[in-house]
Motif scaffolding. Structure first.
Motif, PDB file in Angstrom:
ATOM      1  N   ALA A   4      12.363  -8.570  -2.834  1.00  0.00           N
ATOM      2  CA  ALA A   4      12.052  -7.030  -2.687  1.00  0.00           C
ATOM      3  C   ALA A   4      10.839  -6.546  -1.768  1.00  0.00           C
ATOM      4  O   ALA A   4      10.085  -7.203  -1.898  1.00  0.00           O
ATOM      5  N   VAL A   5      11.390  -5.752  -0.832  1.00  0.00           N
ATOM      6  CA  VAL A   5      10.454  -5.116   0.261  1.00  0.00           C
ATOM      7  C   VAL A   5      10.452  -3.690   0.131  1.00  0.00           C
ATOM      8  O   VAL A   5      11.332  -3.260   0.420  1.00  0.00           O
ATOM      9  N   GLU A   6       8.996  -3.345  -0.077  1.00  0.00           N
ATOM     10  CA  GLU A   6       9.012  -1.811  -0.297  1.00  0.00           C
ATOM     11  C   GLU A   6       8.483  -1.342   1.261  1.00  0.00           C
ATOM     12  O   GLU A   6       7.777  -2.142   1.975  1.00  0.00           O
ATOM     13  N   SER A   7       8.708  -0.185   1.413  1.00  0.00           N
ATOM     14  CA  SER A   7       8.370   0.385   2.755  1.00  0.00           C
ATOM     15  C   SER A   7       8.169   2.009   2.768  1.00  0.00           C
ATOM     16  O   SER A   7       8.865   2.532   1.386  1.00  0.00           O
ATOM     17  N   GLY A   8       7.454   2.696   3.331  1.00  0.00           N
ATOM     18  CA  GLY A   8       7.384   4.010   3.565  1.00  0.00           C
ATOM     19  C   GLY A   8       6.136   4.363   2.989  1.00  0.00           C
ATOM     20  O   GLY A   8       6.011   5.880   3.055  1.00  0.00           O
ATOM     21  N   LEU A  18       6.783  11.986   0.587  1.00  0.00           N
ATOM     22  CA  LEU A  18       6.877  10.868   1.112  1.00  0.00           C
ATOM     23  C   LEU A  18       8.486  10.311   0.827  1.00  0.00           C
ATOM     24  O   LEU A  18       8.692  10.394  -0.581  1.00  0.00           O
ATOM     25  N   ARG A  19       9.098   9.149   1.543  1.00  0.00           N
ATOM     26  CA  ARG A  19      10.167   8.731   0.882  1.00  0.00           C
ATOM     27  C   ARG A  19       9.988   7.074   0.880  1.00  0.00           C
ATOM     28  O   ARG A  19       9.963   6.682   2.095  1.00  0.00           O
ATOM     29  N   LEU A  20       9.987   6.424  -0.055  1.00  0.00           N
ATOM     30  CA  LEU A  20       9.672   5.086  -0.384  1.00  0.00           C
ATOM     31  C   LEU A  20      11.176   4.572  -0.359  1.00  0.00           C
ATOM     32  O   LEU A  20      12.036   4.886  -0.757  1.00  0.00           O
ATOM     33  N   SER A  21      11.340   3.164   0.430  1.00  0.00           N
ATOM     34  CA  SER A  21      12.494   2.253   0.054  1.00  0.00           C
ATOM     35  C   SER A  21      12.108   1.047  -0.391  1.00  0.00           C
ATOM     36  O   SER A  21      10.831   0.423  -0.305  1.00  0.00           O
ATOM     37  N   CYS A  22      13.126   0.334  -1.054  1.00  0.00           N
ATOM     38  CA  CYS A  22      13.018  -0.978  -1.417  1.00  0.00           C
ATOM     39  C   CYS A  22      14.348  -1.699  -1.123  1.00  0.00           C
ATOM     40  O   CYS A  22      15.326  -1.382  -1.704  1.00  0.00           O
ATOM     41  N   ALA A  23      14.119  -2.857  -0.183  1.00  0.00           N
ATOM     42  CA  ALA A  23      15.145  -3.440  -0.009  1.00  0.00           C
ATOM     43  C   ALA A  23      15.203  -4.868  -0.620  1.00  0.00           C
ATOM     44  O   ALA A  23      14.153  -5.405  -0.369  1.00  0.00           O
ATOM     45  N   THR A  24      16.304  -5.038  -1.050  1.00  0.00           N
ATOM     46  CA  THR A  24      16.467  -6.419  -1.822  1.00  0.00           C
ATOM     47  C   THR A  24      17.289  -7.375  -1.075  1.00  0.00           C
ATOM     48  O   THR A  24      18.247  -7.004  -0.553  1.00  0.00           O
ATOM     49  N   SER A  25      17.171  -8.711  -1.269  1.00  0.00           N
ATOM     50  CA  SER A  25      17.890  -9.691  -0.672  1.00  0.00           C
ATOM     51  C   SER A  25      17.858 -10.970  -1.703  1.00  0.00           C
ATOM     52  O   SER A  25      17.208 -10.971  -2.607  1.00  0.00           O
ATOM     53  N   GLY A  26      19.005 -11.749  -1.520  1.00  0.00           N
ATOM     54  CA  GLY A  26      19.114 -12.881  -2.547  1.00  0.00           C
ATOM     55  C   GLY A  26      20.163 -12.673  -3.228  1.00  0.00           C
ATOM     56  O   GLY A  26      21.238 -12.007  -2.975  1.00  0.00           O
ATOM     57  N   TYR A 114      11.065  -6.469 -16.584  1.00  0.00           N
ATOM     58  CA  TYR A 114      11.331  -6.308 -15.160  1.00  0.00           C
ATOM     59  C   TYR A 114      11.369  -7.881 -14.694  1.00  0.00           C
ATOM     60  O   TYR A 114      10.102  -8.412 -14.713  1.00  0.00           O
ATOM     61  N   ASP A 115      12.230  -8.723 -14.140  1.00  0.00           N
ATOM     62  CA  ASP A 115      12.085  -9.885 -13.430  1.00  0.00           C
ATOM     63  C   ASP A 115      11.743 -10.095 -11.983  1.00  0.00           C
ATOM     64  O   ASP A 115      10.988 -11.049 -11.622  1.00  0.00           O
ATOM     65  N   TYR A 116      11.826  -9.322 -11.474  1.00  0.00           N
ATOM     66  CA  TYR A 116      11.810  -9.101  -9.859  1.00  0.00           C
ATOM     67  C   TYR A 116      10.837  -7.910  -9.507  1.00  0.00           C
ATOM     68  O   TYR A 116      11.033  -6.905  -9.872  1.00  0.00           O
ATOM     69  N   TRP A 117       9.972  -8.211  -8.401  1.00  0.00           N
ATOM     70  CA  TRP A 117       9.170  -7.202  -8.120  1.00  0.00           C
ATOM     71  C   TRP A 117       8.732  -7.398  -6.527  1.00  0.00           C
ATOM     72  O   TRP A 117       8.710  -8.592  -5.988  1.00  0.00           O
ATOM     73  N   GLY A 118       8.556  -6.331  -5.974  1.00  0.00           N
ATOM     74  CA  GLY A 118       8.269  -6.302  -4.574  1.00  0.00           C
ATOM     75  C   GLY A 118       6.497  -6.505  -4.426  1.00  0.00           C
ATOM     76  O   GLY A 118       5.994  -6.350  -5.359  1.00  0.00           O
ATOM     77  N   GLN A 119       6.236  -6.408  -3.267  1.00  0.00           N
ATOM     78  CA  GLN A 119       4.698  -6.677  -2.908  1.00  0.00           C
ATOM     79  C   GLN A 119       3.951  -5.291  -3.050  1.00  0.00           C
ATOM     80  O   GLN A 119       2.630  -5.361  -3.172  1.00  0.00           O
ATOM     81  N   GLY A 120       4.792  -4.221  -3.123  1.00  0.00           N
ATOM     82  CA  GLY A 120       3.909  -2.922  -3.167  1.00  0.00           C
ATOM     83  C   GLY A 120       3.586  -2.153  -1.650  1.00  0.00           C
ATOM     84  O   GLY A 120       3.705  -2.890  -0.892  1.00  0.00           O
ATOM     85  N   THR A 121       3.867  -0.806  -2.054  1.00  0.00           N
ATOM     86  CA  THR A 121       3.481  -0.364  -0.832  1.00  0.00           C
ATOM     87  C   THR A 121       2.362   0.892  -1.157  1.00  0.00           C
ATOM     88  O   THR A 121       2.434   1.537  -2.233  1.00  0.00           O
ATOM     89  N   GLN A 122       1.150   1.046  -0.303  1.00  0.00           N
ATOM     90  CA  GLN A 122       0.148   2.032  -0.660  1.00  0.00           C
ATOM     91  C   GLN A 122       0.758   3.405  -0.317  1.00  0.00           C
ATOM     92  O   GLN A 122       1.044   3.775   0.653  1.00  0.00           O
TER      93      GLN A 122
END
Length: 127
Positions: A4-8, A18-26, A114-122
């Motif tokens: 999971a990758v956050e951005s924004g 602001l609008r944050l996004s979280c794209a998941t893969s796998g 929650y089992d899956y987490w992104g790295q976070g966005t400031q």
């Protein structure tokens, strides 16, 4: 395995958006509730919002109700957090998270559910 990758995130003035996004893969997460959490410096990670697997229902922390909107598009494997009327107390690292799969009771405010987490966005709200 799920990534999971956050951005924004970024710096915004009080009252801004602001609008944050979280794209998941796998592995597909289209059957799992997903959520946003945040963590301010020297504070514990706290629940912000959650959305049911099909987007049909949402939950919000009292502190963001009526200001933030969580949404998802399973075809794009993405969730968003639209943040309006931002306040300095909204400052922190924002994380997206996913439950392990379908659950009839969903949208917990507890991080260990929650089992899956992104790295976070400031996100920094400051004038």
């Amino acid at each position: 395995q799920v990534q999971a990758v956050e951005s924004g995130g970024g710096l915004v003035q009080p009252g801004g958006s602001l609008r944050l996004s979280c794209a998941t893969s796998g592995r597909t997460l289209s059957d799992a509730a997903m959520a946003w959490f945040r963590q301010a410096p020297a504070k514990e990670r706290e629940f912000v919002a959650a959305i049911r697997w099909n987007g049909g229902r949402t939950l919000y922390a009292d502190s963001v109700e009526d200001r933030f909107i969580i949404s998802r598009d399973n075809a794009k494997n993405t969730i968003w957090l639209q943040m309006n009327s931002l306040k300095p107390e909204d400052t922190g690292v924002y994380y997206c998270a996913a439950e392990p799969g379908y659950r009839p009771v969903w949208g917990s405010c507890l991080t260990y559910e929650y089992d899956y987490w992104g790295q976070g966005t400031q996100v920094t709200v400051s004038s």
